[in-house]
Design an enzyme around this catalytic site. Structure first.
Site, PDB file in Angstrom:
ATOM      1  N   ASP A 184     -46.401   6.590  19.199  1.00  0.00           N
ATOM      2  CA  ASP A 184     -45.343   6.607  18.177  1.00  0.00           C
ATOM      3  C   ASP A 184     -45.679   5.637  17.042  1.00  0.00           C
ATOM      4  O   ASP A 184     -46.613   4.843  17.143  1.00  0.00           O
ATOM      5  CB  ASP A 184     -43.980   6.279  18.806  1.00  0.00           C
ATOM      6  CG  ASP A 184     -43.939   4.884  19.416  1.00  0.00           C
ATOM      7  OD1 ASP A 184     -44.875   4.524  20.141  1.00  0.00           O
ATOM      8  OD2 ASP A 184     -42.975   4.137  19.166  1.00  0.00           O
ATOM      9  N   HIS A 504     -51.357  11.718  23.819  1.00  0.00           N
ATOM     10  CA  HIS A 504     -50.044  11.706  23.147  1.00  0.00           C
ATOM     11  C   HIS A 504     -50.131  10.650  22.050  1.00  0.00           C
ATOM     12  O   HIS A 504     -49.814   9.482  22.255  1.00  0.00           O
ATOM     13  CB  HIS A 504     -48.956  11.349  24.161  1.00  0.00           C
ATOM     14  CG  HIS A 504     -47.566  11.413  23.592  1.00  0.00           C
ATOM     15  ND1 HIS A 504     -46.836  12.573  23.547  1.00  0.00           N
ATOM     16  CD2 HIS A 504     -46.774  10.462  23.046  1.00  0.00           C
ATOM     17  CE1 HIS A 504     -45.652  12.332  23.009  1.00  0.00           C
ATOM     18  NE2 HIS A 504     -45.594  11.053  22.687  1.00  0.00           N
ATOM     19  N   ASP A 549     -54.286  16.047  30.570  1.00  0.00           N
ATOM     20  CA  ASP A 549     -54.791  15.814  29.210  1.00  0.00           C
ATOM     21  C   ASP A 549     -54.088  16.772  28.266  1.00  0.00           C
ATOM     22  O   ASP A 549     -54.686  17.726  27.766  1.00  0.00           O
ATOM     23  CB  ASP A 549     -56.317  15.999  29.177  1.00  0.00           C
ATOM     24  CG  ASP A 549     -56.881  15.732  27.783  1.00  0.00           C
ATOM     25  OD1 ASP A 549     -56.201  15.043  26.992  1.00  0.00           O
ATOM     26  OD2 ASP A 549     -57.987  16.224  27.476  1.00  0.00           O
ATOM     27  N   GLU A 558     -50.390   8.973  27.007  1.00  0.00           N
ATOM     28  CA  GLU A 558     -50.162   8.278  25.740  1.00  0.00           C
ATOM     29  C   GLU A 558     -51.212   7.171  25.602  1.00  0.00           C
ATOM     30  O   GLU A 558     -51.930   6.851  26.555  1.00  0.00           O
ATOM     31  CB  GLU A 558     -48.738   7.690  25.683  1.00  0.00           C
ATOM     32  CG  GLU A 558     -48.400   7.131  24.296  1.00  0.00           C
ATOM     33  CD  GLU A 558     -46.898   6.938  24.042  1.00  0.00           C
ATOM     34  OE1 GLU A 558     -46.088   7.301  24.906  1.00  0.00           O
ATOM     35  OE2 GLU A 558     -46.558   6.416  22.968  1.00  0.00           O
TER      36      GLU A 558
HETATM   37  O1  9MR Z   1     -43.532   9.939  21.550  1.00  0.00           O
HETATM   38  C1  9MR Z   1     -42.682   9.171  22.380  1.00  0.00           C
HETATM   39  C2  9MR Z   1     -43.504   8.154  23.138  1.00  0.00           C
HETATM   40  O2  9MR Z   1     -44.089   7.244  22.258  1.00  0.00           O
HETATM   41  C3  9MR Z   1     -42.665   7.459  24.184  1.00  0.00           C
HETATM   42  O3  9MR Z   1     -43.480   6.677  25.023  1.00  0.00           O
HETATM   43  C4  9MR Z   1     -41.907   8.473  25.017  1.00  0.00           C
HETATM   44  C5  9MR Z   1     -40.969   7.820  26.016  1.00  0.00           C
HETATM   45  O4  9MR Z   1     -40.021   7.041  25.392  1.00  0.00           O
HETATM   46  O5  9MR Z   1     -41.162   9.332  24.206  1.00  0.00           O
HETATM   47  C6  9MR Z   1     -41.949  10.082  23.309  1.00  0.00           C
HETATM   48  O6  9MR Z   1     -41.109  10.888  22.553  1.00  0.00           O
HETATM   49  C7  9MR Z   1     -40.575  12.003  23.205  1.00  0.00           C
HETATM   50  C8  9MR Z   1     -39.108  11.753  23.528  1.00  0.00           C
HETATM   51  O7  9MR Z   1     -38.920  10.697  24.404  1.00  0.00           O
HETATM   52  C9  9MR Z   1     -38.469  13.028  24.085  1.00  0.00           C
HETATM   53  N1  9MR Z   1     -38.665  14.110  23.165  1.00  0.00           N
HETATM   54  C10 9MR Z   1     -40.054  14.413  22.885  1.00  0.00           C
HETATM   55  C11 9MR Z   1     -40.707  13.211  22.255  1.00  0.00           C
HETATM   56  C12 9MR Z   1     -42.127  13.499  21.862  1.00  0.00           C
HETATM   57  O8  9MR Z   1     -42.848  14.047  22.906  1.00  0.00           O
HETATM   58  O1  9MR Z   2     -45.266   0.781  28.550  1.00  0.00           O
HETATM   59  C1  9MR Z   2     -43.919   1.173  28.688  1.00  0.00           C
HETATM   60  C2  9MR Z   2     -43.661   1.507  30.138  1.00  0.00           C
HETATM   61  O2  9MR Z   2     -43.788   0.361  30.937  1.00  0.00           O
HETATM   62  C3  9MR Z   2     -42.278   2.113  30.291  1.00  0.00           C
HETATM   63  O3  9MR Z   2     -42.136   2.561  31.621  1.00  0.00           O
HETATM   64  C4  9MR Z   2     -42.116   3.268  29.321  1.00  0.00           C
HETATM   65  C5  9MR Z   2     -40.757   3.926  29.386  1.00  0.00           C
HETATM   66  O4  9MR Z   2     -39.768   3.062  28.955  1.00  0.00           O
HETATM   67  O5  9MR Z   2     -42.325   2.822  27.993  1.00  0.00           O
HETATM   68  C6  9MR Z   2     -43.619   2.341  27.780  1.00  0.00           C
HETATM   69  O6  9MR Z   2     -43.727   1.906  26.465  1.00  0.00           O
HETATM   70  C7  9MR Z   2     -43.676   2.872  25.434  1.00  0.00           C
HETATM   71  C8  9MR Z   2     -42.722   2.330  24.387  1.00  0.00           C
HETATM   72  O7  9MR Z   2     -41.430   2.288  24.913  1.00  0.00           O
HETATM   73  C9  9MR Z   2     -42.736   3.168  23.109  1.00  0.00           C
HETATM   74  N1  9MR Z   2     -44.072   3.307  22.613  1.00  0.00           N
HETATM   75  C10 9MR Z   2     -44.959   3.912  23.591  1.00  0.00           C
HETATM   76  C11 9MR Z   2     -45.057   3.037  24.814  1.00  0.00           C
HETATM   77  C12 9MR Z   2     -46.092   3.572  25.791  1.00  0.00           C
HETATM   78  O8  9MR Z   2     -45.695   4.743  26.424  1.00  0.00           O
END
Ligand code: 9MR
Ligand code: 9MR
Length: 575
Positions: A184, A504, A549, A558
């Site tokens: 993100d 991701h 993947d 991600e």
């Molecule tokens: O892209 C988002 C990612 O960075 C976060 O780790 C993840 C969990 O919070 O969420 C991703 O965004 C998704 C969202 O939570 C749900 N709708 C789809 C989004 C993109 O895949």
């Molecule tokens: O690294 C984080 C992981 O420990 C958590 O379980 C997860 C869901 O809350 O979120 C991860 O962090 C994400 C952050 O919230 C948004 N940017 C992407 C991070 C990696 O997925």
């Protein structure tokens, strides 16, 4: 115990000899796909029970090499019926490009050469440049991954949750630069602090090595190590996240909702700084104090150290006044608009942040009041460093700087016990690694937060004792990440034969280039599979195979700065 194991292996070998064609055809061979140094341990894992006398090594011309791999063990998965054959071919020391063959099955090709991990180490650091926010990424440094400036962040609004005297809701502030957090586009203080903290620690331990690494980034021509230049890009952004009025630090700079999979220049959502939090502010204090010490007298950044020290002290004082202001997004959304749904980095316990901040302020100032607070928050055990458990970053300091003999001694005992405990599991493991032998080792981000993080622990144990077994264990975890694992993926983008192509990661997806940006570590196998809702089909439910993947898999595929940072900290120290 021993005899039984030998018996088991003997009968397994016999059995498999009979079944060879069938087993051979279905076997798969897992190996570090990036490279091995001539004199290191060399291990491969074959899926199933294999007859090792039929495993061959062939060179680039297809000629069988005169080195016969040896049986290490038939390993049984601790959580399934799977059996795997672990073979050792350390006797192969001649530089070159090779493959293992077993029946019809071949392994991915691998290289043996001096400094085999140099390119992947550089790429893992260079990735931070490629994910910089708020400046154009130029062709001369980034090649085809060049892209125009996005997210200038010069007109960020103060969210109603973050108001203070002089900054009412809607105040426009400027908070440019820094790295995108992950897949993100938001920028989070907790994760930024951890990332810089673990890399600065590694820099201190491996200074000569990092000083020699040239990255070809815009600052490469100054006198500072490129790694420190890269970290400075994010440190400067972090300084803008402190409220000058009271020293508190905003938890994050974010859009209300995650952007789509579009390029930075196409992102139009308003960005906000939201609520100041105790954990973000203490992490900020810690990393600013650490950086103030390490960049002291740096000629390229002459004002930074003084500024960072002041910022760290102010942040620490704010935290003293607000010891329980945790970031609770749901609660915040009930009170303030717009509601925010992006990453939380939530954490309701700041003991480890206190310990880290007090530790760093102590090593910066040598003022005893900070040592007292560190003592008060001394962790009872040492654990793998992660964004949510930062005490270990402080522990590393007590271990490596002459300081408090009593605390250093306790930490040393705990660290070595931790490392010995994981090393002991290597001898029965499927992939000859200290980590990954317990189903709980697999979770969101485990490649960094377990394999690389444990690897960093092992590096510190090596530093303290000079016992090579710790260095060996650290390298074994690296090799897991690079392909000797249950899925057979090399998990660092741009490397390996079976490589990650669809992380991701918004930029990698939206930039129109087939390959993802190189040097990025995927989160990795995660049996939580929290992203199933989006229609993904994981190939397996096994903890170590819960990886896909697929661009949609934010729970297993991600990328993130804290993960790359832990990889860099590990790669910077392995020999
Ligand atoms: O892209 C988002 C990612 O960075 C976060 O780790 C993840 C969990 O919070 O969420 C991703 O965004 C998704 C969202 O939570 C749900 N709708 C789809 C989004 C993109 O895949
Ligand atoms: O690294 C984080 C992981 O420990 C958590 O379980 C997860 C869901 O809350 O979120 C991860 O962090 C994400 C952050 O919230 C948004 N940017 C992407 C991070 C990696 O997925």
């Amino acid at each position: 115990m021993k005899n039984k194991q030998v018996m088991k292996i003997k009968s397994a070998v016999l059995l498999s000899a009979l079944m060879l064609p069938c087993v051979g055809a279905s076997a798969q061979i897992r190996v570090n796909q990036v490279g091995m140094n001539p004199h290191q341990e060399k291990v491969a894992t074959i899926e199933g029970v294999a007859d090792v006398s039929h495993v061959k090594i062939v060179d680039a011309k297809g000629k069988t090499v005169n080195v016969q791999p040896k049986m290490l063990r038939i390993a049984k998965s601790p959580w399934s019926d799977k059996e795997r054959t672990v073979v050792d071919f350390s006797e192969l020391t001649q530089p070159g490009r090779y493959m293992l063959k077993y029946g019809k099955q071949t392994s991915p090709a691998f290289t043996i050469q001096e400094n085999a991990l140099e390119d992947v180490t550089k790429a893992a650091i260079k990735a931070f440049y490629l994910i910089r926010s708020g400046m154009p990424i130029e062709k001369q440094y980034a090649g085809k991954f060049a892209r125009p400036l996005g997210h200038p962040d010069t007109k960020v609004l103060v969210h109603p949750s973050a108001v203070s005297e002089g900054r009412p809701a809607g105040t426009v502030i400027s908070s440019p630069g820094g790295w995108y957090d992950a897949g993100d586009y938001n920028k989070y203080i907790v994760n930024s602090a951890f990332s810089i903290g673990i890399m600065l620690g590694s820099y201190e331990m491996n200074k000569a090595r990092f000083d020699a690494i040239k990255l070809n980034i815009p600052e490469s021509n100054n006198r500072t190590a490129d790694l420190l230049d890269e970290l400075m890009y994010n440190l400067k952004w972090m300084l803008t996240m402190q409220d000058p009025a009271d020293g508190g630090v905003y938890h994050k700079l974010t859009t209300p909702n995650f952007e789509g999979f579009i390029m930075p220049t196409d992102c139009k959502q308003q960005r906000y700084v939201v609520q100041k939090s105790t954990t973000a502010t203490l992490d900020f204090a810690a990393v600013m104090a650490q950086a103030a010490r390490i960049y002291r007298q740096n000629a390229d950044y002459p004002d930074f150290s003084r500024q960072a020290e002041e910022a760290a002290k102010k942040a620490y004082e704010w935290a003293k006044q607000h010891p329980r202001q945790f970031y609770e997004q749901d609660r915040m959304n009930k009170e303030f608009q717009p509601a925010v749904s992006t990453g939380t980095y939530g954490d309701g316990n700041a003991d480890d942040e206190w310990f880290w901040a007090a530790t760093e302020l102590y090593f910066l100032t040598k003022d005893g009041q900070y040592a007292d607070v560190a003592k008060q928050y001394q962790p009872r055990y040492v654990s793998t460093p992660t964004w949510g458990m930062v005490s270990t970053l402080g522990v590393f300091d007590w271990l490596t700087h002459e300081a408090n003999a009593e605390m250093s001694k306790q930490f040393r005992t705990q660290l070595l016990a931790f490392c010995d405990r994981i090393l002991a599991t290597t001898t029965t493991s499927c992939f000859q690694t200290p980590s990954g032998n317990n189903p709980r080792d697999y979770a969101w981000g485990c490649l960094a937060e377990k394999f690389c993080g444990d690897g960093v622990m092992l590096l510190y144990a090596h530093q303290l004792t000079k016992d090579k077994k710790y260095m060996k264990g650290a390298l074994q975890n690296v090799e897991y990440v690079l392909g000797r694992n249950a899925t057979g993926y090399c998990y660092v983008t741009g490397f390996g034969t079976k490589r990650v192509m669809h992380p991701h990661h918004r930029v990698s997806e939206a930039d129109g280039i087939a390959e993802p940006m190189p040097g990025l570590l995927a989160g990795g196998p995660n049996p939580g599979q929290q992203d199933l809702g989006s229609g993904l089909k994981y190939p397996s439910k096994q903890p170590d195979e819960s990886f896909i993947d697929d661009m949609g898999s934010y729970a297993s595929n991600e990328i993130a700065i804290n993960w790359n940072a832990t990889l860099v900290a590990l790669l910077g120290g392995v020999e």
